[in-house]
Structure formats: structure tokens, C-alpha cells
Design a protein around this motif. Structure first.
Motif, PDB file in Angstrom:
ATOM      1  N   UNK A 169      -4.674  -7.763  -2.855  1.00  0.00           N
ATOM      2  CA  UNK A 169      -4.206  -6.389  -3.005  1.00  0.00           C
ATOM      3  C   UNK A 169      -3.786  -5.888  -1.629  1.00  0.00           C
ATOM      4  N   UNK A 170      -2.537  -5.444  -1.508  1.00  0.00           N
ATOM      5  CA  UNK A 170      -2.018  -5.050  -0.199  1.00  0.00           C
ATOM      6  C   UNK A 170      -1.471  -3.628  -0.168  1.00  0.00           C
ATOM      7  N   UNK A 171      -1.447  -2.946  -1.303  1.00  0.00           N
ATOM      8  CA  UNK A 171      -0.944  -1.576  -1.338  1.00  0.00           C
ATOM      9  C   UNK A 171      -1.544  -0.847  -2.531  1.00  0.00           C
ATOM     10  N   UNK A 172      -1.498   0.469  -2.453  1.00  0.00           N
ATOM     11  CA  UNK A 172      -1.942   1.316  -3.564  1.00  0.00           C
ATOM     12  C   UNK A 172      -0.972   2.484  -3.682  1.00  0.00           C
ATOM     13  N   UNK A 173      -0.747   2.894  -4.924  1.00  0.00           N
ATOM     14  CA  UNK A 173       0.138   4.017  -5.218  1.00  0.00           C
ATOM     15  C   UNK A 173      -0.618   4.977  -6.124  1.00  0.00           C
TER      16      UNK A 173
END
Length: 123
Positions: free
Chosen positions: A54-58
Motif C-alpha cells: 500500500x503506497x497511497x490513500x485517498x
């Protein structure tokens, strides 16, 4: 690939959201999670790369027929890449029936993403 947030992803989501200015404090992070959990009109989506990391969150909110971008956070090592645009492309595909807008602070990101897409698309 975008993945809906689940409670077993909480540590990962906390880590990614902690990169957002103003959310470094644990109390603020907990309040933010409570805010997202308060209604199904708000959702957190995580970006999983091809290696399964997991490298990003929105964080988004469905309001007035549009998808309002509340947060986007990318791991520091990948911030200089086009990952933000890739994540926003995936978000648009995930919610193809909605137009993505930004908050006052986030609209610059949306405008940059739209310009990026205009440059990629031949006339």
C-alpha cells in the motif's frame, strides 16, 4: 489498484494519513477515521502497487452528485512520481459516473491532474 479501506488496514491507513499536514497527531487521526465512518457517503481507498504494497490513500466524499477529494497521501519515496495522477485516474474509473472535484486546498491537485490528462490525450 484501489482497494476499499477495511478495519484490518487501519495501521497502514493511519501511517499514510499521518503524512497529511494536520493529521500527524493521533487524536486528529482518530477523529478523521470517525468522520469517515459516520456516513456511507464518505470513503477511504488505499492504493496497492503491483508488489502488493500500500503506497497511497485517498479520502473522498459523495456530495451534490460529485466526488469531493478530501485527502490524497502518498508515501514520501513515491511523491515525485506520477503516482498521484495514476491514483486519481483509478479513482475516476472506480467512480466513472461522478466528476471529481477538490476541496479549496485540494483543487490545485485536481487541476494539475486534469492538465496532465489533457497533455496525454491527443486532439
Amino acid at each position: 489498484m484501489l482497494v476499499r479501506y477495511r478495519p484490518d488496514y487501519k495501521k497502514i491507513a493511519l501511517g499514510l494519513l499521518s503524512y497529511v499536514p494536520g493529521l500527524r497527531n493521533m487524536q486528529h487521526l482518530d477523529a478523521e477515521f470517525s468522520w469517515y465512518d459516520a456516513t456511507p457517503k464518505r470513503e477511504l481507498l488505499l492504493w496497492r502497487d503491483n508488489d502488493g504494497h500500500f503506497t497511497a490513500i485517498v479520502g473522498v466524499e459523495h456530495v451534490y452528485g460529485v466526488l469531493l477529494l478530501r485527502h490524497i497521501s502518498i508515501t514520501p519515496a513515491l511523491r515525485d512520481s506520477d503516482l498521484m495522477f495514476t491514483v486519481l485516474d483509478a479513482l475516476q474509473a472506480y467512480h466513472a459516473d461522478k466528476m471529481i472535484m477538490g476541496t479549496i486546498a485540494g483543487q490545485k491537485i485536481i487541476n494539475a491532474w486534469r492538465r496532465h490528462n489533457e497533455q496525454r490525450t491527443p486532439n
